[in-house]
Design a protein around this motif. Structure first.
Motif, short mmCIF file in Angstrom:
data_model
loop_
_atom_site.label_atom_id
_atom_site.label_comp_id
_atom_site.label_asym_id
_atom_site.label_seq_id
_atom_site.Cartn_x
_atom_site.Cartn_y
_atom_site.Cartn_z
N HIS A 33 0.85 -1.20 0.00
CA HIS A 33 0.00 0.00 0.00
C HIS A 33 0.88 1.25 0.00
O HIS A 33 0.89 2.00 0.97
CB HIS A 33 -0.91 0.01 1.23
N GLN A 36 -0.31 5.05 0.96
CA GLN A 36 -0.82 5.39 2.29
C GLN A 36 0.23 5.91 3.26
O GLN A 36 -0.11 6.38 4.31
CB GLN A 36 -1.50 4.16 2.90
N TYR A 93 -3.75 8.69 8.49
CA TYR A 93 -5.16 8.98 8.76
C TYR A 93 -5.72 9.98 7.75
O TYR A 93 -6.81 9.79 7.21
CB TYR A 93 -5.32 9.52 10.18
N TYR A 96 -6.18 8.29 4.45
CA TYR A 96 -7.31 7.38 4.51
C TYR A 96 -8.62 8.15 4.41
O TYR A 96 -9.53 7.77 3.68
CB TYR A 96 -7.27 6.56 5.79
N GLN A 97 -8.70 9.26 5.12
CA GLN A 97 -9.91 10.07 5.10
C GLN A 97 -10.17 10.67 3.72
O GLN A 97 -11.30 10.83 3.31
CB GLN A 97 -9.82 11.20 6.14
N LYS A 99 -9.70 9.29 0.96
CA LYS A 99 -10.22 8.28 0.04
C LYS A 99 -11.66 7.89 0.34
O LYS A 99 -12.29 7.22 -0.45
CB LYS A 99 -9.33 7.03 0.08
#
Length: 101
Positions: A33, A36, A93, A96-97, A99
């Protein structure tokens, strides 16, 4: 080396080994990943690992007064390591947010 008991040494050494294993596993996860920032998290863990090694070294030499500088280095690396871990986790974080729909 008599500064710590055998069970305490086991905990210290196993903690360092576990931290090293966590760094490797997070790095490998980061290879799966890459967008990320997981590799950044693995790198951010290194100052805390070096800090733990400073503590183990100081205890190994029976908390020798001549090696008290290791305590200062450990404290600085702990502060720096906690900061880098916070930034890396925040970045993950945030990514991630971004996406989420």
């Amino acid at each position: 080396m008599e500064a710590l008991s055998i069970p305490t040494w086991v905990i210290h050494i196993s903690s360092v080994l576990e931290w090293m294993a966590a760094i490797v596993l997070i790095w490998r996860f980061g290879e799966l990943h890459p967008q990320q920032g997981w590799k950044w998290l693995a790198l951010a863990m290194l100052p805390a690992l070096i800090s733990a090694m400073c503590a183990c070294t100081w205890h190994y030499y029976n908390n020798d007064v001549q090696l008290e500088w290791l305590v200062v280095v450990q404290a600085g690396l702990t502060l720096f390591g906690n900061t880098t871990l916070c930034l890396a986790a925040g970045w993950i974080y945030y990514r991630y947010q971004a996406k989420l729909p």
